[in-house]
Design a protein around this motif. Sequence first.
Motif, PDB file in Angstrom:
ATOM      1  N   SER A  17      47.285  30.030  42.923  1.00  0.00           N
ATOM      2  CA  SER A  17      46.400  29.841  41.760  1.00  0.00           C
ATOM      3  C   SER A  17      45.302  30.894  41.800  1.00  0.00           C
ATOM      4  N   ASP A  18      45.511  31.965  41.025  1.00  0.00           N
ATOM      5  CA  ASP A  18      44.532  33.074  40.976  1.00  0.00           C
ATOM      6  C   ASP A  18      43.483  32.743  39.917  1.00  0.00           C
ATOM      7  N   THR A  19      42.277  32.418  40.343  1.00  0.00           N
ATOM      8  CA  THR A  19      41.170  32.141  39.416  1.00  0.00           C
ATOM      9  C   THR A  19      40.039  33.152  39.561  1.00  0.00           C
ATOM     10  N   GLU A  20      40.258  34.161  40.346  1.00  0.00           N
ATOM     11  CA  GLU A  20      39.228  35.160  40.616  1.00  0.00           C
ATOM     12  C   GLU A  20      39.339  36.296  39.588  1.00  0.00           C
ATOM     13  N   ALA A  21      38.237  36.554  38.874  1.00  0.00           N
ATOM     14  CA  ALA A  21      38.240  37.636  37.890  1.00  0.00           C
ATOM     15  C   ALA A  21      38.255  38.988  38.584  1.00  0.00           C
ATOM     16  N   PRO A  22      38.852  39.974  37.950  1.00  0.00           N
ATOM     17  CA  PRO A  22      38.821  41.317  38.552  1.00  0.00           C
ATOM     18  C   PRO A  22      37.397  41.886  38.521  1.00  0.00           C
ATOM     19  N   SER A  23      37.148  42.831  39.368  1.00  0.00           N
ATOM     20  CA  SER A  23      35.859  43.546  39.314  1.00  0.00           C
ATOM     21  C   SER A  23      36.005  44.750  38.392  1.00  0.00           C
ATOM     22  N   ALA A  48      38.561  49.320  37.669  1.00  0.00           N
ATOM     23  CA  ALA A  48      38.701  47.874  37.822  1.00  0.00           C
ATOM     24  C   ALA A  48      39.727  47.580  38.916  1.00  0.00           C
ATOM     25  N   THR A  49      39.431  46.591  39.735  1.00  0.00           N
ATOM     26  CA  THR A  49      40.355  46.171  40.801  1.00  0.00           C
ATOM     27  C   THR A  49      40.463  44.650  40.788  1.00  0.00           C
ATOM     28  N   ASP A  50      41.607  44.129  41.300  1.00  0.00           N
ATOM     29  CA  ASP A  50      41.817  42.686  41.357  1.00  0.00           C
ATOM     30  C   ASP A  50      42.024  42.261  42.803  1.00  0.00           C
ATOM     31  N   ASP A  51      41.557  41.049  43.159  1.00  0.00           N
ATOM     32  CA  ASP A  51      41.662  40.577  44.549  1.00  0.00           C
ATOM     33  C   ASP A  51      43.112  40.349  44.959  1.00  0.00           C
ATOM     34  N   CYS A  52      43.980  40.159  43.971  1.00  0.00           N
ATOM     35  CA  CYS A  52      45.396  39.949  44.278  1.00  0.00           C
ATOM     36  C   CYS A  52      46.213  41.226  44.158  1.00  0.00           C
ATOM     37  N   GLY A  53      45.544  42.308  43.928  1.00  0.00           N
ATOM     38  CA  GLY A  53      46.268  43.546  43.708  1.00  0.00           C
ATOM     39  C   GLY A  53      46.941  43.532  42.349  1.00  0.00           C
ATOM     40  N   GLY A  54      47.813  44.433  42.123  1.00  0.00           N
ATOM     41  CA  GLY A  54      48.500  44.490  40.840  1.00  0.00           C
ATOM     42  C   GLY A  54      47.652  45.211  39.802  1.00  0.00           C
ATOM     43  N   SER A  55      48.226  45.330  38.636  1.00  0.00           N
ATOM     44  CA  SER A  55      47.570  46.099  37.582  1.00  0.00           C
ATOM     45  C   SER A  55      46.525  45.262  36.864  1.00  0.00           C
ATOM     46  N   VAL A  56      45.507  45.941  36.365  1.00  0.00           N
ATOM     47  CA  VAL A  56      44.451  45.330  35.569  1.00  0.00           C
ATOM     48  C   VAL A  56      44.411  46.061  34.232  1.00  0.00           C
ATOM     49  N   THR A  57      44.415  45.301  33.144  1.00  0.00           N
ATOM     50  CA  THR A  57      44.373  45.905  31.809  1.00  0.00           C
ATOM     51  C   THR A  57      42.922  46.071  31.377  1.00  0.00           C
ATOM     52  N   ILE A  58      42.576  47.312  30.983  1.00  0.00           N
ATOM     53  CA  ILE A  58      41.203  47.626  30.552  1.00  0.00           C
ATOM     54  C   ILE A  58      41.223  47.932  29.059  1.00  0.00           C
ATOM     55  N   THR A  59      40.301  47.294  28.323  1.00  0.00           N
ATOM     56  CA  THR A  59      40.181  47.562  26.894  1.00  0.00           C
ATOM     57  C   THR A  59      38.711  47.765  26.536  1.00  0.00           C
ATOM     58  N   PHE A  60      38.498  48.435  25.400  1.00  0.00           N
ATOM     59  CA  PHE A  60      37.151  48.636  24.856  1.00  0.00           C
ATOM     60  C   PHE A  60      36.835  47.480  23.928  1.00  0.00           C
ATOM     61  N   ILE A  83      41.248  42.578  32.339  1.00  0.00           N
ATOM     62  CA  ILE A  83      42.032  41.340  32.443  1.00  0.00           C
ATOM     63  C   ILE A  83      43.140  41.547  33.480  1.00  0.00           C
ATOM     64  N   ASP A  84      43.222  40.585  34.450  1.00  0.00           N
ATOM     65  CA  ASP A  84      44.276  40.712  35.461  1.00  0.00           C
ATOM     66  C   ASP A  84      45.559  40.041  34.970  1.00  0.00           C
ATOM     67  N   ALA A  85      46.567  40.002  35.849  1.00  0.00           N
ATOM     68  CA  ALA A  85      47.892  39.495  35.454  1.00  0.00           C
ATOM     69  C   ALA A  85      47.879  38.015  35.121  1.00  0.00           C
ATOM     70  N   CYS A  86      46.872  37.272  35.585  1.00  0.00           N
ATOM     71  CA  CYS A  86      46.801  35.837  35.311  1.00  0.00           C
ATOM     72  C   CYS A  86      45.782  35.495  34.225  1.00  0.00           C
ATOM     73  N   GLY A  87      45.300  36.508  33.529  1.00  0.00           N
ATOM     74  CA  GLY A  87      44.396  36.266  32.409  1.00  0.00           C
ATOM     75  C   GLY A  87      42.941  36.124  32.778  1.00  0.00           C
ATOM     76  N   ASN A  88      42.606  36.286  34.062  1.00  0.00           N
ATOM     77  CA  ASN A  88      41.193  36.276  34.442  1.00  0.00           C
ATOM     78  C   ASN A  88      40.545  37.571  33.947  1.00  0.00           C
ATOM     79  N   SER A  89      39.313  37.467  33.448  1.00  0.00           N
ATOM     80  CA  SER A  89      38.687  38.647  32.838  1.00  0.00           C
ATOM     81  C   SER A  89      37.236  38.788  33.269  1.00  0.00           C
ATOM     82  N   SER A  90      36.752  40.010  33.145  1.00  0.00           N
ATOM     83  CA  SER A  90      35.335  40.315  33.374  1.00  0.00           C
ATOM     84  C   SER A  90      34.968  41.495  32.498  1.00  0.00           C
ATOM     85  N   THR A  91      33.685  41.628  32.238  1.00  0.00           N
ATOM     86  CA  THR A  91      33.208  42.719  31.377  1.00  0.00           C
ATOM     87  C   THR A  91      32.101  43.492  32.074  1.00  0.00           C
ATOM     88  N   CYS A  92      31.866  44.697  31.557  1.00  0.00           N
ATOM     89  CA  CYS A  92      30.700  45.489  31.951  1.00  0.00           C
ATOM     90  C   CYS A  92      30.186  46.218  30.720  1.00  0.00           C
TER      91      CYS A  92
END
Length: 250
Positions: A17-23, A48-60, A83-92
């Motif tokens: 259960s990945d609930t951690e947002a990417p940085s 952007a990086t994710d704690d579970c690895g894998g790709s992170v989608t970046i959008t404007f 947004i990571d592969a499990c839909g967790n998101s963060s903004t800057c």
Amino acid sequence: VDACGNTSTCIQQIIFSDTEAPSITCPENITVECSSQVPPPDIDGVTATDDCGGSVTITFSGDIIINQTCENSYTILRTYLAIDACGNSSTCSQSITVIDSTGPTITCPVDITVACTSLIPLPNEAGIITSDNCGGVPSASILADVTINQTCENSYTILRSYLVVDACGNSATCNQQITVVDTIPPSISCPVNITVDCAGSIPTADSSGIIAVDNCEGLSTISILEDIITNQSCENRFTVIRTYQVEDEC
């Protein structure tokens, strides 16, 4: 499995259960002078990086403009979303400050010299050359003329000032120097030469018959100089040289 071959099993359940947002890290904040210098959104400049690895989608996500005081003075808050592969998101948010503090350039009409006050040209905003670092056409106006070094009605200097102001209130001035100097003497025409029979018939000097014209407007002063007698051979045979003088206001 025991010693006699009897067996039993159990099941361990491992829940992922990945609930951690990417940085996410935005491009650094910047300051520019003009709206035209604001860069376009740059996804490649976001990390952007994710704690579970894998790709992170970046959008404007979009720009928000705050604290605007003029066309080229405001702040943009530019937001990016990861947004990571499990839909967790963060903004800057990247802060882009637009602040025009540079005055426009201005070049006055060339300095000129005229002979008379009547020849001074009218102020002419169209004769100035101006530009602004942020583009656009600065508004032009004429400040009051200042007269210096006046010695007579047609001998002095005018300092004519022009002002330009850009869209954010930055301004610049220049001075055009207009020199008025009358060095041309007036013209004068004397009464016609005459011949009389007797000394008693010589007319008195009369400046009303003098015709005087000056290159500049204004009155000229006419005066009568002392008569000079020449070639006298007897009491009623001689020549009078009668001189009139005209002087303009300079």
